[in-house]
Design a protein around this motif. Sequence first.
Motif, PDB file in Angstrom:
ATOM      1  N   UNK A   1     -10.297 -15.610 -12.074  1.00 12.91           N
ATOM      2  CA  UNK A   1     -10.857 -15.314 -10.759  1.00 12.91           C
ATOM      3  C   UNK A   1     -10.042 -14.140 -10.221  1.00 12.91           C
ATOM      4  N   UNK A   2     -10.656 -12.972 -10.146  1.00 10.86           N
ATOM      5  CA  UNK A   2      -9.967 -11.767  -9.677  1.00 10.86           C
ATOM      6  C   UNK A   2     -10.379 -11.477  -8.237  1.00 10.86           C
ATOM      7  N   UNK A   3      -9.409 -11.469  -7.334  1.00 10.64           N
ATOM      8  CA  UNK A   3      -9.683 -11.238  -5.914  1.00 10.64           C
ATOM      9  C   UNK A   3      -9.373  -9.785  -5.574  1.00 10.64           C
ATOM     10  N   UNK A   4     -10.344  -9.108  -4.986  1.00 12.10           N
ATOM     11  CA  UNK A   4     -10.203  -7.690  -4.612  1.00 12.10           C
ATOM     12  C   UNK A   4     -10.008  -7.591  -3.098  1.00 12.10           C
ATOM     13  N   UNK A   5      -8.884  -7.010  -2.691  1.00  7.90           N
ATOM     14  CA  UNK A   5      -8.585  -6.871  -1.264  1.00  7.90           C
ATOM     15  C   UNK A   5      -8.535  -5.420  -0.797  1.00  7.90           C
ATOM     16  N   UNK A   6      -8.759  -4.472  -1.684  1.00  6.97           N
ATOM     17  CA  UNK A   6      -8.639  -3.060  -1.301  1.00  6.97           C
ATOM     18  C   UNK A   6      -9.925  -2.317  -1.648  1.00  6.97           C
ATOM     19  N   UNK A   7     -10.140  -1.206  -0.946  1.00  5.82           N
ATOM     20  CA  UNK A   7     -11.387  -0.460  -1.077  1.00  5.82           C
ATOM     21  C   UNK A   7     -11.211   0.867  -1.804  1.00  5.82           C
ATOM     22  N   UNK A   8      -9.974   1.286  -2.063  1.00  7.34           N
ATOM     23  CA  UNK A   8      -9.746   2.638  -2.575  1.00  7.34           C
ATOM     24  C   UNK A   8     -10.470   2.907  -3.886  1.00  7.34           C
TER      25      UNK A   8
ATOM     26  N   UNK B   1      -2.803  -2.128  17.269  1.00  4.64           N
ATOM     27  CA  UNK B   1      -1.998  -3.135  16.600  1.00  4.64           C
ATOM     28  C   UNK B   1      -2.069  -2.922  15.095  1.00  4.64           C
ATOM     29  N   UNK B   2      -0.909  -2.850  14.443  1.00  6.36           N
ATOM     30  CA  UNK B   2      -0.896  -2.716  12.990  1.00  6.36           C
ATOM     31  C   UNK B   2       0.415  -2.165  12.490  1.00  6.36           C
ATOM     32  N   UNK B   3       0.480  -1.956  11.169  1.00  6.37           N
ATOM     33  CA  UNK B   3       1.616  -1.254  10.584  1.00  6.37           C
ATOM     34  C   UNK B   3       1.430   0.224  10.903  1.00  6.37           C
ATOM     35  N   UNK B   4       2.254   0.738  11.786  1.00  7.63           N
ATOM     36  CA  UNK B   4       1.973   2.016  12.418  1.00  7.63           C
ATOM     37  C   UNK B   4       2.286   3.182  11.489  1.00  7.63           C
ATOM     38  N   UNK B   5       1.254   4.008  11.256  1.00  5.99           N
ATOM     39  CA  UNK B   5       1.397   5.199  10.428  1.00  5.99           C
ATOM     40  C   UNK B   5       0.258   6.156  10.769  1.00  5.99           C
ATOM     41  N   UNK B   6       0.340   7.361  10.247  1.00  6.31           N
ATOM     42  CA  UNK B   6      -0.754   8.314  10.447  1.00  6.31           C
ATOM     43  C   UNK B   6      -2.047   7.779   9.832  1.00  6.31           C
ATOM     44  N   UNK B   7      -1.936   7.223   8.625  1.00  7.59           N
ATOM     45  CA  UNK B   7      -3.122   6.710   7.939  1.00  7.59           C
ATOM     46  C   UNK B   7      -3.800   5.602   8.730  1.00  7.59           C
ATOM     47  N   UNK B   8      -3.018   4.806   9.423  1.00  6.19           N
ATOM     48  CA  UNK B   8      -3.585   3.693  10.190  1.00  6.19           C
ATOM     49  C   UNK B   8      -4.196   4.137  11.507  1.00  6.19           C
ATOM     50  N   UNK B   9      -4.025   5.420  11.859  1.00  8.49           N
ATOM     51  CA  UNK B   9      -4.771   5.979  12.979  1.00  8.49           C
ATOM     52  C   UNK B   9      -4.090   5.969  14.330  1.00  8.49           C
ATOM     53  N   UNK B  10      -2.764   5.810  14.365  1.00 10.67           N
ATOM     54  CA  UNK B  10      -2.113   5.748  15.672  1.00 10.67           C
ATOM     55  C   UNK B  10      -2.247   7.071  16.421  1.00 10.67           C
TER      56      UNK B  10
ATOM     57  N   UNK C   1      -8.570   3.576  11.695  1.00 12.30           N
ATOM     58  CA  UNK C   1      -7.835   3.718  10.442  1.00 12.30           C
ATOM     59  C   UNK C   1      -8.484   4.727   9.501  1.00 12.30           C
ATOM     60  N   UNK C   2      -7.634   5.438   8.763  1.00 18.39           N
ATOM     61  CA  UNK C   2      -8.067   6.308   7.667  1.00 18.39           C
ATOM     62  C   UNK C   2      -7.448   5.842   6.351  1.00 18.39           C
ATOM     63  N   UNK C   3      -6.886   4.651   6.330  1.00 14.28           N
ATOM     64  CA  UNK C   3      -6.167   4.126   5.184  1.00 14.28           C
ATOM     65  C   UNK C   3      -7.144   3.872   4.032  1.00 14.28           C
ATOM     66  N   UNK C   4      -6.886   4.474   2.887  1.00 13.92           N
ATOM     67  CA  UNK C   4      -7.855   4.422   1.783  1.00 13.92           C
ATOM     68  C   UNK C   4      -8.067   3.013   1.247  1.00 13.92           C
ATOM     69  N   UNK C   5      -7.073   2.143   1.383  1.00 14.31           N
ATOM     70  CA  UNK C   5      -7.206   0.777   0.883  1.00 14.31           C
ATOM     71  C   UNK C   5      -7.896  -0.162   1.873  1.00 14.31           C
ATOM     72  N   UNK C   6      -8.154   0.309   3.087  1.00 13.58           N
ATOM     73  CA  UNK C   6      -8.718  -0.553   4.130  1.00 13.58           C
ATOM     74  C   UNK C   6     -10.002  -1.194   3.651  1.00 13.58           C
ATOM     75  N   UNK C   7     -10.081  -2.513   3.738  1.00 16.57           N
ATOM     76  CA  UNK C   7     -11.278  -3.216   3.284  1.00 16.57           C
ATOM     77  C   UNK C   7     -11.907  -3.986   4.441  1.00 16.57           C
ATOM     78  N   UNK C   8     -11.359  -5.170   4.752  1.00 16.85           N
ATOM     79  CA  UNK C   8     -11.888  -5.992   5.841  1.00 16.85           C
ATOM     80  C   UNK C   8     -10.715  -6.424   6.714  1.00 16.85           C
ATOM     81  N   UNK C   9     -10.283  -5.577   7.633  1.00 15.61           N
ATOM     82  CA  UNK C   9      -9.036  -5.819   8.371  1.00 15.61           C
ATOM     83  C   UNK C   9      -9.042  -7.125   9.170  1.00 15.61           C
ATOM     84  N   UNK C  10      -8.008  -7.899   8.966  1.00 19.69           N
ATOM     85  CA  UNK C  10      -7.835  -9.150   9.716  1.00 19.69           C
ATOM     86  C   UNK C  10      -7.671  -8.854  11.201  1.00 19.69           C
TER      87      UNK C  10
END
Length: 360
Positions: A108-115, A185-194, A264-273
């Motif tokens: 069972x392979x769980x995918x959590x990223x969108x990149x 709210x989030x891990x603050x970075x340029x990619x996350x859109x602050x 967010x512009x984070x390439x791995x962003x999938x379904x943010x909690x």
Amino acid sequence: MNGSVHQKYINVVAIVPPPHNGMTAVSRKFVTELSSQFSTNEFLVSKPGFVRRELWPIYRQLAIFSKLIEALCKTKGPIYFVLDSNKGIWANLLLHLPLFMFSKRPLILHHHVFSYLNSRDARVGWISHLLGERAMHVVLCTCMQEKLQTLYPGARNAIAIGNARFLNIETTHRESAALNKLGFLGNISREKGVHVFMDTVRRLSVLGVTLEAEIAGPIADKSVWNDIEAFVNEAPDSRSYIGPVYGGDKDRFLAGVDVLLFPSEYSNEAQPVTIFEGIASGMPVLATNIGCIPEQLPKDWVFSRADFVEKAAHLLEEWCRMPAKFFAATQEASSRWRSEQSEAVLQYNDFVELVDAHLA
């Protein structure tokens, strides 16, 4: 091994908190749900306090590899495994895939990223092709499932289970129609859109709208910290950075904010909690149209990166002028959360039936 309803077992290899992020939190709760339906052998990895942040990726891969070998040596039956992202996919391909092939176990392979769903990644292609029918792929939304099966024909067995199934959040109905404070709210970075958040607040000021703005989350990049400090100093009476928030502090932050921005512009962003946490608290969330986000929110709350500042600012300005419209938006947020949660429960039930049939 945990007791189960079905008296069958799944061997779980996963990363759980710490570190604290959406993926590890969902993994922890997914494991808990699995153990209530099936017997589970758990081979879990967490970040020890002595491992520095920059060394965690290496430590993590070595720990997962070790846990996977342990699981294969000590148990029989299917393996639940979370596929990694970015450089971590090399470990999935070169370290983990040979073990999967040798063991011939169902997976069972769980995918959590969108990149690797925005464009084809040859490494994921090899993994899905070589595992073929032995792998059941779990994704987070319908568009993820469609993209996975289009880009990777080897991923024939795929099912969507929304993260909402694993979040124990009660719906909150807001009584106030006043829009006073914006939050990030989030891990603050340029990619996350602050920076987009800060530009949106500045654009509102140009439109003659002054709202409080509060930023919460850890900052790793000193240059980003300097930019936030400058932003706060422009209007210290209405802007603030409060640092990381967890548990009750996060609940209080969400209760005190009227609209959450998630550009967010984070390439791995999938379904943010974080988006689910926002709408569950009766708070409209304005976000960028990446990953599964267009399926999480009403279409009028989702914008392209290029348009975000202008369109978000004008919608917020409208909500300030028309409190009844803003109040309706808070009710729509709560309703959306209930809908997402109900759908995810049905999706998870379908997953349990598929796994149960597979193990029969």
